[in-house]
Write a protein that holds these residues in place. Structure first.
Motif, PDB file in Angstrom:
ATOM      1  N   GLN A  76      41.212  54.739  39.993  1.00  0.00           N
ATOM      2  CA  GLN A  76      40.970  53.299  39.987  1.00  0.00           C
ATOM      3  C   GLN A  76      40.214  52.924  41.258  1.00  0.00           C
ATOM      4  OE1 GLN A  76      41.290  51.439  37.517  1.00  0.00           O
ATOM      5  NE2 GLN A  76      42.528  52.755  36.233  1.00  0.00           N
ATOM      6  N   GLY A  77      39.138  52.147  41.084  1.00  0.00           N
ATOM      7  CA  GLY A  77      38.267  51.877  42.227  1.00  0.00           C
ATOM      8  C   GLY A  77      38.177  50.430  42.651  1.00  0.00           C
ATOM      9  N   ASN A  78      38.812  49.506  41.916  1.00  0.00           N
ATOM     10  CA  ASN A  78      38.782  48.116  42.367  1.00  0.00           C
ATOM     11  C   ASN A  78      40.091  47.422  42.023  1.00  0.00           C
ATOM     12  OD1 ASN A  78      38.546  46.526  39.758  1.00  0.00           O
ATOM     13  ND2 ASN A  78      36.715  47.804  39.563  1.00  0.00           N
ATOM     14  N   VAL A  79      40.295  46.293  42.675  1.00  0.00           N
ATOM     15  CA  VAL A  79      41.577  45.589  42.564  1.00  0.00           C
ATOM     16  C   VAL A  79      41.839  45.112  41.137  1.00  0.00           C
ATOM     17  CG1 VAL A  79      42.835  43.530  43.298  1.00  0.00           C
ATOM     18  CG2 VAL A  79      41.592  44.892  44.976  1.00  0.00           C
ATOM     19  N   GLY A  80      40.788  44.633  40.454  1.00  0.00           N
ATOM     20  CA  GLY A  80      40.965  44.086  39.116  1.00  0.00           C
ATOM     21  C   GLY A  80      41.518  45.095  38.130  1.00  0.00           C
ATOM     22  N   THR A  81      40.935  46.289  38.105  1.00  0.00           N
ATOM     23  CA  THR A  81      41.416  47.305  37.166  1.00  0.00           C
ATOM     24  C   THR A  81      42.790  47.819  37.571  1.00  0.00           C
ATOM     25  OG1 THR A  81      40.173  48.996  38.389  1.00  0.00           O
ATOM     26  CG2 THR A  81      39.114  48.046  36.454  1.00  0.00           C
ATOM     27  N   ALA A  82      43.038  47.930  38.882  1.00  0.00           N
ATOM     28  CA  ALA A  82      44.362  48.366  39.337  1.00  0.00           C
ATOM     29  C   ALA A  82      45.427  47.369  38.908  1.00  0.00           C
ATOM     30  CB  ALA A  82      44.355  48.524  40.856  1.00  0.00           C
ATOM     31  N   TYR A  83      45.120  46.072  39.042  1.00  0.00           N
ATOM     32  CA  TYR A  83      46.065  45.021  38.650  1.00  0.00           C
ATOM     33  C   TYR A  83      46.354  45.092  37.152  1.00  0.00           C
ATOM     34  CZ  TYR A  83      47.676  40.237  37.691  1.00  0.00           C
ATOM     35  OH  TYR A  83      48.382  39.146  37.261  1.00  0.00           O
ATOM     36  N   ARG A  84      45.327  45.360  36.370  1.00  0.00           N
ATOM     37  CA  ARG A  84      45.511  45.431  34.917  1.00  0.00           C
ATOM     38  C   ARG A  84      46.272  46.685  34.496  1.00  0.00           C
ATOM     39  NH1 ARG A  84      40.607  45.281  30.409  1.00  0.00           N
ATOM     40  NH2 ARG A  84      41.874  45.934  28.619  1.00  0.00           N
ATOM     41  N   LEU A 128      49.871  49.498  43.520  1.00  0.00           N
ATOM     42  CA  LEU A 128      51.202  48.907  43.512  1.00  0.00           C
ATOM     43  C   LEU A 128      51.243  47.484  44.046  1.00  0.00           C
ATOM     44  CD1 LEU A 128      53.394  51.927  44.718  1.00  0.00           C
ATOM     45  CD2 LEU A 128      53.098  51.086  42.389  1.00  0.00           C
ATOM     46  N   PHE A 129      50.351  47.154  45.010  1.00  0.00           N
ATOM     47  CA  PHE A 129      50.532  45.885  45.718  1.00  0.00           C
ATOM     48  C   PHE A 129      49.346  44.925  45.669  1.00  0.00           C
ATOM     49  CE2 PHE A 129      53.159  49.056  48.056  1.00  0.00           C
ATOM     50  CZ  PHE A 129      54.394  48.559  47.694  1.00  0.00           C
ATOM     51  N   ALA A 130      48.180  45.355  45.230  1.00  0.00           N
ATOM     52  CA  ALA A 130      47.022  44.456  45.203  1.00  0.00           C
ATOM     53  C   ALA A 130      47.142  43.471  44.035  1.00  0.00           C
ATOM     54  CB  ALA A 130      45.736  45.282  45.080  1.00  0.00           C
ATOM     55  N   PRO A 131      46.524  42.295  44.144  1.00  0.00           N
ATOM     56  CA  PRO A 131      45.661  41.824  45.243  1.00  0.00           C
ATOM     57  C   PRO A 131      46.465  41.277  46.415  1.00  0.00           C
ATOM     58  CG  PRO A 131      45.755  40.170  43.514  1.00  0.00           C
ATOM     59  CD  PRO A 131      46.531  41.359  43.003  1.00  0.00           C
ATOM     60  N   PHE A 132      45.913  41.447  47.618  1.00  0.00           N
ATOM     61  CA  PHE A 132      46.542  40.962  48.834  1.00  0.00           C
ATOM     62  C   PHE A 132      46.029  39.569  49.156  1.00  0.00           C
ATOM     63  CE2 PHE A 132      46.368  45.617  49.084  1.00  0.00           C
ATOM     64  CZ  PHE A 132      47.719  45.893  49.233  1.00  0.00           C
ATOM     65  N   PRO A 133      46.748  38.810  49.993  1.00  0.00           N
ATOM     66  CA  PRO A 133      46.332  37.427  50.292  1.00  0.00           C
ATOM     67  C   PRO A 133      44.910  37.305  50.814  1.00  0.00           C
ATOM     68  CG  PRO A 133      48.581  37.801  51.036  1.00  0.00           C
ATOM     69  CD  PRO A 133      48.056  39.131  50.584  1.00  0.00           C
ATOM     70  N   TRP A 134      44.463  38.266  51.618  1.00  0.00           N
ATOM     71  CA  TRP A 134      43.113  38.181  52.179  1.00  0.00           C
ATOM     72  C   TRP A 134      42.016  38.537  51.164  1.00  0.00           C
ATOM     73  CZ3 TRP A 134      46.873  41.649  53.757  1.00  0.00           C
ATOM     74  CH2 TRP A 134      46.682  42.976  53.370  1.00  0.00           C
ATOM     75  N   GLN A 135      42.428  38.944  49.967  1.00  0.00           N
ATOM     76  CA  GLN A 135      41.449  39.273  48.926  1.00  0.00           C
ATOM     77  C   GLN A 135      41.307  38.171  47.887  1.00  0.00           C
ATOM     78  OE1 GLN A 135      43.389  42.935  47.705  1.00  0.00           O
ATOM     79  NE2 GLN A 135      41.744  44.164  48.618  1.00  0.00           N
ATOM     80  N   LEU A 136      41.984  37.043  48.085  1.00  0.00           N
ATOM     81  CA  LEU A 136      41.971  35.965  47.087  1.00  0.00           C
ATOM     82  C   LEU A 136      40.723  35.120  47.278  1.00  0.00           C
ATOM     83  CD1 LEU A 136      45.738  34.978  47.261  1.00  0.00           C
ATOM     84  CD2 LEU A 136      44.619  36.691  45.820  1.00  0.00           C
ATOM     85  N   ALA A 137      39.567  35.701  46.887  1.00  0.00           N
ATOM     86  CA  ALA A 137      38.291  35.031  47.102  1.00  0.00           C
ATOM     87  C   ALA A 137      37.815  34.271  45.874  1.00  0.00           C
ATOM     88  CB  ALA A 137      37.232  36.061  47.501  1.00  0.00           C
ATOM     89  N   SER A 138      38.551  34.376  44.768  1.00  0.00           N
ATOM     90  CA  SER A 138      38.136  33.705  43.542  1.00  0.00           C
ATOM     91  C   SER A 138      39.358  33.116  42.855  1.00  0.00           C
ATOM     92  CB  SER A 138      37.436  34.688  42.593  1.00  0.00           C
ATOM     93  OG  SER A 138      38.345  35.678  42.141  1.00  0.00           O
ATOM     94  N   LEU A 139      39.111  32.243  41.872  1.00  0.00           N
ATOM     95  CA  LEU A 139      40.200  31.616  41.125  1.00  0.00           C
ATOM     96  C   LEU A 139      41.012  32.654  40.383  1.00  0.00           C
ATOM     97  CD1 LEU A 139      41.680  29.146  39.988  1.00  0.00           C
ATOM     98  CD2 LEU A 139      39.919  29.039  38.185  1.00  0.00           C
ATOM     99  N   ARG A 140      40.344  33.629  39.801  1.00  0.00           N
ATOM    100  CA  ARG A 140      41.041  34.653  39.023  1.00  0.00           C
ATOM    101  C   ARG A 140      42.010  35.444  39.889  1.00  0.00           C
ATOM    102  NH1 ARG A 140      37.281  38.526  35.635  1.00  0.00           N
ATOM    103  NH2 ARG A 140      36.399  38.814  37.711  1.00  0.00           N
ATOM    104  N   GLN A 141      41.602  35.759  41.116  1.00  0.00           N
ATOM    105  CA  GLN A 141      42.487  36.486  42.015  1.00  0.00           C
ATOM    106  C   GLN A 141      43.597  35.587  42.554  1.00  0.00           C
ATOM    107  OE1 GLN A 141      39.503  37.788  44.762  1.00  0.00           O
ATOM    108  NE2 GLN A 141      39.015  39.660  43.627  1.00  0.00           N
ATOM    109  N   SER A 142      43.289  34.322  42.795  1.00  0.00           N
ATOM    110  CA  SER A 142      44.294  33.403  43.339  1.00  0.00           C
ATOM    111  C   SER A 142      45.420  33.138  42.350  1.00  0.00           C
ATOM    112  CB  SER A 142      43.626  32.074  43.730  1.00  0.00           C
ATOM    113  OG  SER A 142      42.632  32.283  44.711  1.00  0.00           O
ATOM    114  N   ILE A 143      45.103  33.174  41.058  1.00  0.00           N
ATOM    115  CA  ILE A 143      46.125  32.952  40.033  1.00  0.00           C
ATOM    116  C   ILE A 143      47.245  33.980  40.134  1.00  0.00           C
ATOM    117  CG2 ILE A 143      46.526  33.032  37.536  1.00  0.00           C
ATOM    118  CD1 ILE A 143      43.766  31.807  37.159  1.00  0.00           C
TER     119      ILE A 143
END
Length: 457
Positions: A396-404, A333-348
């Motif tokens: 779901q096991g990672n933020v990317g797939t959960a976000y999608r 429901l809530f990922a990605p979180f601010p502390w997980q923005l380690a890449s450009l794709r997540q920061s977008i």
């Protein structure tokens, strides 16, 4: 406004043809053909026709721009590597239709590997066949039209549920222009088609709860079959939601309505059995729907991605599955979180997430109101989103797939977000109206006192 949209359409389409002279014209033609049914329905509609037409056109144009940027920048792998898979094996399927044994074997190998979304491969192959060659950009623009059409369908669903134009318009705008929904419907992925099929299933179910008609039975059957070809496990959840909604609706139904709904469910089951849908779905479920396969898939996601979470949980056991649900639900429901923005794709994703976090209390308020006052009407959405939310929380096991995967839920969540927003707005309007009324009463009282004094003098 209409003139501005026409000029924008000409400029954007002209830019696409200029930047992609080999692929652009064919892709735009296919996009237009796919958009014709939506435009035809909107032209015949008497309800907010101008608003919906403008939203649809603008939503398609925004997606065309994003699709062009992704294609020209070769960003398919950056945003969604599945697009390249569908392109390669869809092209092989097309070549196999012309007797190419190498590509026929390649496609068969893909199917035997157990990879899903074979329906997407047939769509890609059909588009390539019509256009006379591989054109991934055309598939992207088909999804652009499909994604925009979903927003229009959400308006119809919201109107059936709440009959409130404010709610329907806000939900439509959120689905049409929310960044992640634009992103996933601007690529050659199956997400846009899956979401449209889900929305059509809900719309058809709501119509069938009002009155059983062959047209909506056909729409429901086709959409459920489409889900089976895109994401087989969603087929089961939507089927359960449909049946559950009919059962809930039976409490207030007459004997005639009960018979009609029973016959409708039986007819869908018989048709699916006749065409082998039930047998195919059962085989898929037996092969991939067990906890061992869920565990393997989840651990692959968690361990092979930098954004993996709960890597040591074993969901093959009841205890493990229950343990991972809370953290899985939070990430879904809530990922990605601010502390997980380690890449450009997540920061977008951060600006979008700020909006979503702010809107979540509205979702809770809107859902509470809907369940309290319109449980029978919203039961298809509530049942389906609850099942899918819990399922994704487990595997779901990672933020990317959960976000999608969250995009499949957002189109329905946004209806309740709109309800919550309108409730707050109407409460604020009521408070202002009450304050104005009290102020006017005070003025009237003061005027009456002045008049009384004058008379006394």
């Amino acid at each position: 406004m209409n003139t501005i949209l026409i000029v924008l359409t000409l400029l954007i389409c002209g830019g696409v043809v200029y930047l992609l002279p080999g692929l652009g014209p064919g892709a735009l033609a296919v996009c237009f053909v796919v958009s014709v049914p939506t435009l035809y329905i909107l032209m015949r509609s008497q309800e907010e026709r101008q608003f919906l037409l403008r939203v649809f056109v603008l939503a398609v144009l925004v997606r065309i721009i994003i699709a062009t940027i992704i294609y020209l920048g070769n960003m398919q792998e950056f945003f969604g590597g599945d697009a390249n898979t569908y392109h390669l094996f869809g092209e092989s399927l097309m070549q196999s239709w012309h007797g190419d044994l190498f590509h026929e074997g390649r496609y068969e190998q893909f199917i035997q590997s157990g990879a899903g979304a074979w329906g997407m491969l047939y769509l890609v192959a059909a588009v390539y066949e019509v256009l006379g060659g591989a054109n991934m950009f055309a598939v992207q623009l088909i999804n652009a039209s499909v994604g925009a059409a979903t927003a229009i369908l959400v308006f119809k669903v919201a109107q059936i549920l709440f009959n409130n134009t404010r709610v329907s318009k806000l939900a439509t705008l959120l689905v049409a222009f929310f960044p992640s929904l634009i992103l996933w419907s601007s690529q050659a992925l199956k997400d846009a088609l899956t979401i449209l099929a889900l929305a059509l299933c809900i719309h058809a179910t709501l119509k069938l709860m009002e009155k059983i008609t062959f047209r909506y039975l056909l729409v429901l059957g086709v959409c459920l079959s489409s889900l089976l070809s895109l994401r087989f496990y969603i087929f089961y959840m939507m089927s359960a939601a449909v049946v559950g909604s009919f059962v809930i609706g039976l409490k207030s139904a007459s004997t005639q309505s009960f018979v009609h709904r029973f016959v409708a469910i039986a007819m869908i089951g018989l048709v699916f059995t006749w065409f082998g849908v039930i047998r195919f779905a059962t085989a898929q479920f037996e092969k991939y729907g067990n906890l061992q396969m869920v565990q393997l898939s989840r651990m692959d996601q968690a361990r092979n991605a930098s954004s993996g979470f709960a890597k040591d949980v074993d969901v093959q056991t009841t205890e493990g599955a229950l343990t991972v649900i809370p953290i899985g639900l939070v990430y879904l429901l809530f990922a990605p979180f601010p502390w997980q923005l380690a890449s450009l794709r997540q920061s977008i994703a951060l600006p979008e997430m700020l909006v979503w976090w702010a809107a979540f209390p509205l979702l809770v308020l809107g859902l509470w109101y809907a369940v309290k006052h319109r449980l029978r009407q919203v039961s298809p959405i509530v049942l389906f989103t609850t099942m899918l939310t819990l399922a994704y929380s487990v595997f779901q096991g990672n933020v990317g797939t959960a976000y999608r995967q969250r995009s499949q839920l957002l189109v329905f969540y946004f209806i309740f977000v709109a309800v919550g927003a309108v409730i707050l707005k109407e409460r604020a309007e009521d408070r202002r109206a009450e304050a104005a009324r009290q102020k006017q009463q005070l003025k009237d009282l003061q005027a009456a006192r002045i008049m009384a004094r004058r008379k006394a003098i």
